[in-house]
Design a protein around this motif. Sequence first.
Motif, PDB file in Angstrom:
ATOM      1  N   ASP A  44     102.475  23.777  30.022  1.00 38.11           N
ATOM      2  CA  ASP A  44     101.753  22.662  30.621  1.00 38.11           C
ATOM      3  C   ASP A  44     102.559  21.373  30.579  1.00 38.11           C
ATOM      4  OD1 ASP A  44     100.302  21.162  27.892  1.00 38.11           O
ATOM      5  OD2 ASP A  44     101.074  23.192  27.709  1.00 38.11           O
ATOM      6  N   SER A  50     103.277  23.457  34.897  1.00 38.77           N
ATOM      7  CA  SER A  50     103.037  24.897  34.832  1.00 38.77           C
ATOM      8  C   SER A  50     104.380  25.615  34.845  1.00 38.77           C
ATOM      9  CB  SER A  50     102.171  25.380  36.000  1.00 38.77           C
ATOM     10  OG  SER A  50     102.974  25.726  37.118  1.00 38.77           O
ATOM     11  N   LYS A  52     105.329  27.836  36.858  1.00 37.84           N
ATOM     12  CA  LYS A  52     105.708  28.315  38.196  1.00 37.84           C
ATOM     13  C   LYS A  52     107.046  27.762  38.679  1.00 37.84           C
ATOM     14  CE  LYS A  52     102.105  30.868  39.434  1.00 37.84           C
ATOM     15  NZ  LYS A  52     102.229  32.287  39.839  1.00 37.84           N
ATOM     16  N   ASN A  76      99.595  25.790  41.624  1.00 37.05           N
ATOM     17  CA  ASN A  76     100.814  25.645  40.831  1.00 37.05           C
ATOM     18  C   ASN A  76     102.071  26.160  41.526  1.00 37.05           C
ATOM     19  OD1 ASN A  76      99.283  24.505  38.824  1.00 37.05           O
ATOM     20  ND2 ASN A  76      99.125  26.364  37.601  1.00 37.05           N
ATOM     21  N   LYS A 104      95.463  18.274  44.664  1.00 35.53           N
ATOM     22  CA  LYS A 104      96.538  19.268  44.650  1.00 35.53           C
ATOM     23  C   LYS A 104      97.463  19.091  45.853  1.00 35.53           C
ATOM     24  CE  LYS A 104      94.206  22.774  41.890  1.00 35.53           C
ATOM     25  NZ  LYS A 104      93.808  24.182  41.784  1.00 35.53           N
ATOM     26  N   GLY A 229      94.130  29.606  38.254  1.00 39.67           N
ATOM     27  CA  GLY A 229      95.515  30.000  38.020  1.00 39.67           C
ATOM     28  C   GLY A 229      95.701  31.461  37.678  1.00 39.67           C
ATOM     29  N   GLY A 303      99.539  26.419  31.942  1.00 35.98           N
ATOM     30  CA  GLY A 303      99.474  25.291  32.863  1.00 35.98           C
ATOM     31  C   GLY A 303      98.468  24.247  32.429  1.00 35.98           C
ATOM     32  N   ASN A 305      97.367  21.751  34.948  1.00 36.76           N
ATOM     33  CA  ASN A 305      96.955  21.040  36.161  1.00 36.76           C
ATOM     34  C   ASN A 305      95.432  21.080  36.270  1.00 36.76           C
ATOM     35  OD1 ASN A 305      99.358  20.037  37.480  1.00 36.76           O
ATOM     36  ND2 ASN A 305      99.958  22.188  37.622  1.00 36.76           N
TER      37      ASN A 305
END
Length: 408
Positions: A44, A50, A52, A76, A104, A229, A303, A305
Amino acid sequence: MSDFRSDARTATQAMRDVFPATPLQRNVLLSERFGADIYLKREDLSPVRSYKIRGAFNAMRKQPDQDLFVCASAGNHAQGVAFMCKQLGKRGVIFMPVTTPQQKIQKTRMFGGSQIEIHLTGDYFDDTLAAAQDWCASQGGHFLSPFDDDDVIEGQASIAVEIQEQLGRAPDHVILPVGGGGMSSGVATWFGDDVHCLFTEPQGGACLKAALSAGRPVALDRVDTFVDGAAVGKIGEKPFSLLQNTPAPDVLTLSEDRICTTIIEMLNVEGIVLEPAGALAVEALGDVLSWIRGKTVVCVTSGGNFDFERLPEVKERAQRYSGIKKYLLLRLPQRPGALKEFLNILGPEDDIARFEYLKKSARNFGTVLIGIETKKPENFRRIFDRLDSSGMAFTDITNDETLAQFLI
């Protein structure tokens, strides 16, 4: 295995030119609670909050002659691809559902800048994915899967490389959240038999469990998107080929409401902001006590987010799971003093969170939707006993999904 480990190390070293390793932090609260050395691998805290970014970086690094990358994502993965497009000077086309929250979309745009364009297509992700793949096929770009890609899996394995380097040895257990399987398969493959890997999924997206039962990836009939996620309807073919021999007891399924309790605790007590998928591994600790006592355990917080507009819902679900908030349909007599009689049933630790007449047309009784919060779950036994003694009829609808969707 040796080639995979070597390639993952190479990918990890290359990442250092773009972003630092995420921290591996021993958590005192969790270590004392579970009688083990509990570490959090803080994905995170990556540049895009994240893991990703790792897979996106590695897949794009391995396509040096490709200028156009295309992906479909509502979160993500989109942000990871956008960040790397800007860093590497590549063009990115990102397809997102029309229903994607503006926060987002704005973050993806911020990370990618002028290097990306965003197409909002479809109400559901499957429609978005099909549109992205069709567009990519017609334009000649490279489609970048969020998990079903060998280079992405190799990139996510860099988490394992960093854990080993930061800890100075292999941990006894690693707990991994599972969505499409890219990160979990990469980390588990890199550690191999040296580490006991445990996998955790949301109840409404248990695609690894379903695949292990069927012996192949299968599409879930229904997916609960709350743990966005990790809410994947079908695990990737490539990740499953690496996870297909996972013992069934090593796959843990957690309810969405239960995950909310960890989100709230990590935020309030530790000051750590986790999205629902990021809290999966931490919440799973309570299910593996017999394995982890006295051991070294790493939980991958995948993550952070988290859209704070969701906080009231998360708190609500956590309270309901913990048993300190319930909703009742109460048949209240239509006479003076009836409401006061009900209020006298409540104790000093009880509070009314909602009170709404649903029907007042009957001459003798009215139906009331009432939400009650209390300090301890056992207080509800006292409230229910007093309601029964008073002759007030009630129905507990807290766990009635159909009624909750319409009334709560």
